[in-house]
Design an enzyme around this catalytic site. Structure first.
Site, short mmCIF file in Angstrom:
data_model
loop_
_atom_site.label_atom_id
_atom_site.label_comp_id
_atom_site.label_asym_id
_atom_site.label_seq_id
_atom_site.Cartn_x
_atom_site.Cartn_y
_atom_site.Cartn_z
N ASN A 1 18.73 -11.93 -1.71
CA ASN A 1 18.24 -10.33 -1.67
C ASN A 1 18.99 -9.98 -0.24
OD1 ASN A 1 16.19 -10.80 0.24
ND2 ASN A 1 15.14 -11.55 -1.64
N ASP B 1 17.50 -18.25 -5.62
CA ASP B 1 17.19 -17.99 -3.92
C ASP B 1 16.20 -19.12 -3.47
OD1 ASP B 1 16.48 -15.23 -1.98
OD2 ASP B 1 17.55 -17.03 -1.48
N1 APR Z 1 20.13 -23.13 -10.75
C1 APR Z 1 20.95 -22.16 -11.70
N2 APR Z 1 20.56 -21.14 -12.16
C2 APR Z 1 19.15 -20.76 -12.03
C3 APR Z 1 18.30 -21.62 -11.29
C4 APR Z 1 18.87 -22.64 -10.62
N3 APR Z 1 17.93 -23.32 -9.97
N4 APR Z 1 17.13 -20.61 -11.18
C5 APR Z 1 17.34 -19.60 -11.90
N5 APR Z 1 18.51 -19.66 -12.37
C6 APR Z 1 19.45 -18.51 -13.22
C7 APR Z 1 18.35 -17.68 -13.65
O1 APR Z 1 17.87 -18.13 -15.00
C8 APR Z 1 19.25 -16.34 -14.07
O2 APR Z 1 20.07 -16.51 -15.04
O3 APR Z 1 19.93 -17.78 -12.17
C9 APR Z 1 20.12 -16.41 -12.77
C10 APR Z 1 20.04 -15.31 -11.54
O4 APR Z 1 18.34 -15.25 -11.66
P1 APR Z 1 17.70 -14.90 -10.32
O5 APR Z 1 17.62 -16.16 -9.29
O6 APR Z 1 16.50 -14.36 -10.48
O7 APR Z 1 18.77 -13.84 -9.39
P2 APR Z 1 19.26 -12.54 -9.35
O8 APR Z 1 18.94 -12.04 -11.03
O9 APR Z 1 20.27 -12.23 -8.80
O10 APR Z 1 17.80 -11.69 -8.83
C11 APR Z 1 17.95 -11.93 -7.31
O11 APR Z 1 15.64 -12.70 -7.25
O12 APR Z 1 15.27 -14.66 -6.30
C12 APR Z 1 15.11 -13.36 -6.14
O13 APR Z 1 15.52 -13.13 -3.68
C13 APR Z 1 16.28 -13.19 -4.96
O14 APR Z 1 15.42 -10.69 -4.75
C14 APR Z 1 16.45 -11.91 -5.30
C15 APR Z 1 16.53 -11.65 -6.76
#
Ligand code: APR
Length: 187
Positions: free
Chosen positions: A30, A40
């Site tokens: 983010n 993240d």
């Molecule tokens: N490895 C691979 N993919 C993952 C993992 C992991 N360890 N954890 C989650 N995912 C997948 C989720 O299932 C989703 O399909 O990654 C994709 C992106 O999800 P998010 O991590 O929620 O990212 P995003 O949708 O871009 O949102 C970003 O979420 O974590 C917070 O700080 C971050 O505010 C930001 C927001």
């Protein structure tokens, strides 16, 4: 599932981005760059405080108001297998009429350009914006695959391997179907 785009191998796998052995992994961050949940949170937990310290320095020196959506920055990989983490901020899905597609395209392209700038040969992407940010996986996956194809097909790149790492079986199947449609024959 694996494909070839010219010299570059495109892999679609199910797994955890933090365990990937590619030179770089991409973080779905983010704007604060100070961590969060999902990808993240996993990257900061596994990578350790060094990554956050480097992010804080980048914030202070280059992005005091936060990293805008679509941009990307690079840090070391801390305790991760990967040597580098490329942090990018995806668009929050607002229904598709607020330019989300263009911003998501910019995320992928800016990450690829940053990797090339560092001479990185392999990198792994999560499915940016399709978790907390609510972007429909099918549409986001199409943008991800098409942007990678367009980049690799139009540039001299150091990259030899690009991997999409999906966290769930349905997301894996969606990306595989999109890649087969866009690239045809798989390896
Ligand atoms: N490895 C691979 N993919 C993952 C993992 C992991 N360890 N954890 C989650 N995912 C997948 C989720 O299932 C989703 O399909 O990654 C994709 C992106 O999800 P998010 O991590 O929620 O990212 P995003 O949708 O871009 O949102 C970003 O979420 O974590 C917070 O700080 C971050 O505010 C930001 C927001």
């Amino acid at each position: 599932m694996r494909f070839k785009i010219g010299r570059v191998e495109l892999e679609i796998v199910r797994g955890d981005i933090t365990t990937q052995g590619t030179e770089a992994i991409v973080n779905a961050a983010n704007s604060s760059l100070m961590g969060g949940g999902g990808v993240d949170g996993a990257i900061h937990r596994a990578g350790g405080p060094k990554i956050k310290d480097e992010c804080a320095k980048i914030r202070n020196e280059s992005w005091p108001d936060g990293l805008p959506a679509g941009k990307a920055v690079i840090t070391s990989g801390g305790n991760l297998k990967a040597d580098f983490v490329i942090h990018t901020v995806g668009p929050v899905w607002r229904g598709g009429n607020s330019g989300e597609g263009r911003v998501l395209e910019n995320c992928y392209r800016n990450c690829l350009e940053l990797a090339d700038g560092e001479g990185i040969g392999s990198m792994s992407f999560p499915s940016i914006s399709t978790g907390a940010y609510g972007y429909p996986v099918c549409e986001a996956g199409r943008i991800a695959v098409r942007t990678v194809i367009e980049y690799v097909s139009s540039k001299e790149t150091h990259l030899e391997k690009i991997r999409f790492v999906l966290y769930s079986e349905p997301d894996l199947k969606t990306y595989e179907a999109i890649s087969e449609k866009e690239l045809g024959r798989r390896l």
